[in-house]
Motif scaffolding. Sequence first.
Motif, short mmCIF file in Angstrom:
data_model
loop_
_atom_site.label_atom_id
_atom_site.label_comp_id
_atom_site.label_asym_id
_atom_site.label_seq_id
_atom_site.Cartn_x
_atom_site.Cartn_y
_atom_site.Cartn_z
N VAL A 107 0.83 -1.20 0.00
CA VAL A 107 0.00 0.00 0.00
C VAL A 107 0.87 1.25 0.00
N ASP A 108 1.92 1.26 0.82
CA ASP A 108 2.82 2.42 0.86
C ASP A 108 3.47 2.67 -0.50
N LEU A 109 3.92 1.59 -1.15
CA LEU A 109 4.57 1.73 -2.45
C LEU A 109 3.59 2.20 -3.52
N MET A 110 2.37 1.64 -3.48
CA MET A 110 1.37 2.03 -4.46
C MET A 110 0.97 3.49 -4.28
N PHE A 111 0.81 3.89 -3.03
CA PHE A 111 0.38 5.26 -2.79
C PHE A 111 1.50 6.25 -3.12
N ALA A 112 2.75 5.85 -2.91
CA ALA A 112 3.88 6.70 -3.30
C ALA A 112 3.85 6.94 -4.82
N HIS A 113 3.51 5.89 -5.56
CA HIS A 113 3.41 6.02 -7.02
C HIS A 113 2.26 6.96 -7.39
N ILE A 114 1.12 6.80 -6.70
CA ILE A 114 -0.04 7.67 -6.97
C ILE A 114 0.31 9.13 -6.70
N LYS A 115 0.95 9.39 -5.56
CA LYS A 115 1.33 10.76 -5.20
C LYS A 115 2.27 11.36 -6.25
N LYS A 116 3.24 10.56 -6.71
CA LYS A 116 4.18 11.07 -7.70
C LYS A 116 3.48 11.37 -9.02
N SER A 117 2.60 10.47 -9.44
CA SER A 117 1.86 10.70 -10.68
C SER A 117 1.06 11.99 -10.60
N LEU A 118 0.39 12.20 -9.47
CA LEU A 118 -0.40 13.42 -9.29
C LEU A 118 0.48 14.66 -9.25
N HIS A 119 1.60 14.56 -8.53
CA HIS A 119 2.51 15.70 -8.44
C HIS A 119 3.05 16.08 -9.82
N ASP A 120 3.43 15.07 -10.59
CA ASP A 120 3.93 15.33 -11.95
C ASP A 120 2.83 15.92 -12.83
N PHE A 121 1.58 15.68 -12.46
CA PHE A 121 0.42 16.21 -13.18
C PHE A 121 0.05 17.61 -12.69
N GLY A 122 0.81 18.09 -11.70
CA GLY A 122 0.56 19.43 -11.16
C GLY A 122 -0.49 19.46 -10.07
N VAL A 123 -0.79 18.31 -9.47
CA VAL A 123 -1.84 18.23 -8.44
C VAL A 123 -1.23 17.74 -7.13
N ASP A 124 -1.31 18.58 -6.11
CA ASP A 124 -0.85 18.21 -4.77
C ASP A 124 -1.98 18.49 -3.79
N PHE A 125 -2.01 17.72 -2.73
CA PHE A 125 -3.09 17.84 -1.74
C PHE A 125 -2.57 18.42 -0.44
N ASP A 126 -3.46 19.14 0.26
CA ASP A 126 -3.12 19.69 1.57
C ASP A 126 -3.21 18.61 2.65
N VAL A 127 -4.16 17.69 2.48
CA VAL A 127 -4.41 16.66 3.48
C VAL A 127 -4.57 15.31 2.79
N TYR A 128 -3.87 14.30 3.31
CA TYR A 128 -4.10 12.90 2.91
C TYR A 128 -4.72 12.22 4.12
N PHE A 129 -6.01 11.98 4.05
CA PHE A 129 -6.74 11.46 5.21
C PHE A 129 -6.89 9.95 5.09
N HIS A 130 -6.47 9.23 6.12
CA HIS A 130 -6.50 7.77 6.10
C HIS A 130 -7.83 7.25 6.65
N GLU A 131 -8.54 6.52 5.81
CA GLU A 131 -9.81 5.91 6.24
C GLU A 131 -9.61 5.05 7.48
N ASN A 132 -8.51 4.31 7.52
CA ASN A 132 -8.28 3.41 8.63
C ASN A 132 -8.21 4.14 9.97
N SER A 133 -7.80 5.42 9.94
CA SER A 133 -7.69 6.19 11.19
C SER A 133 -9.05 6.39 11.84
N LEU A 134 -10.11 6.39 11.05
CA LEU A 134 -11.45 6.54 11.61
C LEU A 134 -11.83 5.34 12.46
#
Length: 550
Positions: free
Chosen positions: A231-258
């Motif tokens: 999951v960590d590796l997949m999400f790192a890839h997702i974040k990089k793809s989004l960043h390279d697309f010019g999209v960054d988020f202020d908050v990454y909220f984990h469902e599991n934390s709820l």
Amino acid sequence: MTPVDLAELLRATAAKVLAGRGLDASVLPETLTVERPRNPEHGDYATNVAMQVAKKVGTNPRELAGWLAEELSQVDGIDSAEIAGPGFLNIKLAADAQGRIVESVLAAGPSYGSGSSLAGTNINLEFVSANPTGPIHLGGTRWAAVGDALGRILGTQGATVVREYYFNDHGAQIDRFARSLVAAALGQPAPEDGYAGAYISDIATQVLAQRPDALDLPEAERQEVFRALGVDLMFAHIKKSLHDFGVDFDVYFHENSLFESGAVERAVETLKTSGNLYEKDGAWWLESTRFGDDKDRVVIKSDGNAAYIAGDIAYFQDKRARGFDLCIYMLGADHHGYIGRLKAAAAAFDDDPATVEVLIGQMVNLVRDGVPVKMSKRAGTVITLDDLVDAIGVDAARYALVRSSVDSGIDIDLELWTSTGNENPVYYVQYAHARLSAVGRNAADLGITSADPDLSLLTSEQEGDLVRTLGDYPRVVSSAAALREPHRIARYLEELAGAYHRFYGAHRILPQGDEEPAPIHTARLALCDATRQVLANGLELLGVSAPEQM
């Protein structure tokens, strides 16, 4: 004088006219409609205010329009006001009044188009939120482009916007992902309900690189290692793809934390206490039909496990506790049911359902030579964000995805969006900006500036059309924010680029040869500077670059 300025002037004038005749001025709408006529011979702007209010004050539209025309004709900056048809009012501005639009653009610079309609509003904008079980597909990519643009647009109107990614790291799909990784590591086919594609093998290899002993562990422990690292590796890839697309988020909220924090359990208990949960067939149901949903929803299943909506309910509570006035959810085409259930959840907590907005996006297809492109080399079953960027580039991808209303599906023609011609919308707009930048460079070489221009000299049809198009920009941005429709910005930019190209084709902007610089050159250069600024402002809202050379 922009359409917004003219609307304010019209309202003040109409109020004066009505009050002066002993009529009720309170019937006037807060904002009067001011539009540009399709036929330029009908004037610069038109309004239907006389037809809107005449009956309410006991007169006929043409008579009221006549009163307004008489009064407006005396106003500085109004060249003429004439009655048309059943009571339309066609207005022509004086040249110097139109020129003030150019002055406004140049004075405001990057802030031209900003407003205050959402000042003081805290908005949580949740978009993409793709499961960390694979790369982002085209639907998620559309929300990345649209969501990021919408966040920028809402910000121009004074809102405080927090971009949030809901990280779905709880539930059965994560277990299936982990089992798929284990199978790949063992050289086995993917489980029947698992995930396939080259990316699964890649991640499994990376897990083993970090934990060479993973396959030697007991089954439960092995599953957990592949789950956590995968999951960590997949999400790192997702974040990089989004960043390279010019999209960054202020908050990454984990469902599991709820679940780990007890937020889900507390939300369920609150609903039980309020009487909005009831027990049936061993399960606990939210009585959401009381609040407009089409059916009641299972929150706790008969086996005691939480249904997916349980996390949604707790997540909404968490957002409100963090001080958000408005929670905007951007969801895929198969999530229509979430509109009713999320609003019902808000009402069940005795909250205002209007604090929830759900935008539903339709499907995206790639087309090459008229034939749909169906499969990704990496993901195996879907086209991904990375595939789209590799095919047409970031600028074209973002523009193509934002250009249409999210209510409609879109086909992205790879040949069209990689072409360097006017048929390619993003090229058409960017080329206008590049051409304007070249004009600025040429002017600088000649020692000509746009300082102190006599803008009343801009009297031609093409000049007037371009000036009035610039004046439309604040209204377009305000509408895009209010209606949550970023595509309005893209369509406006194409209109502005068209107006500029027509102006450029009809007029010489700078002196040629031994010609001495004249006031008209300064005025036209100021118009060009203003146009370049608005194109840059609009492209910035879409997250698309404004090149100075092409």
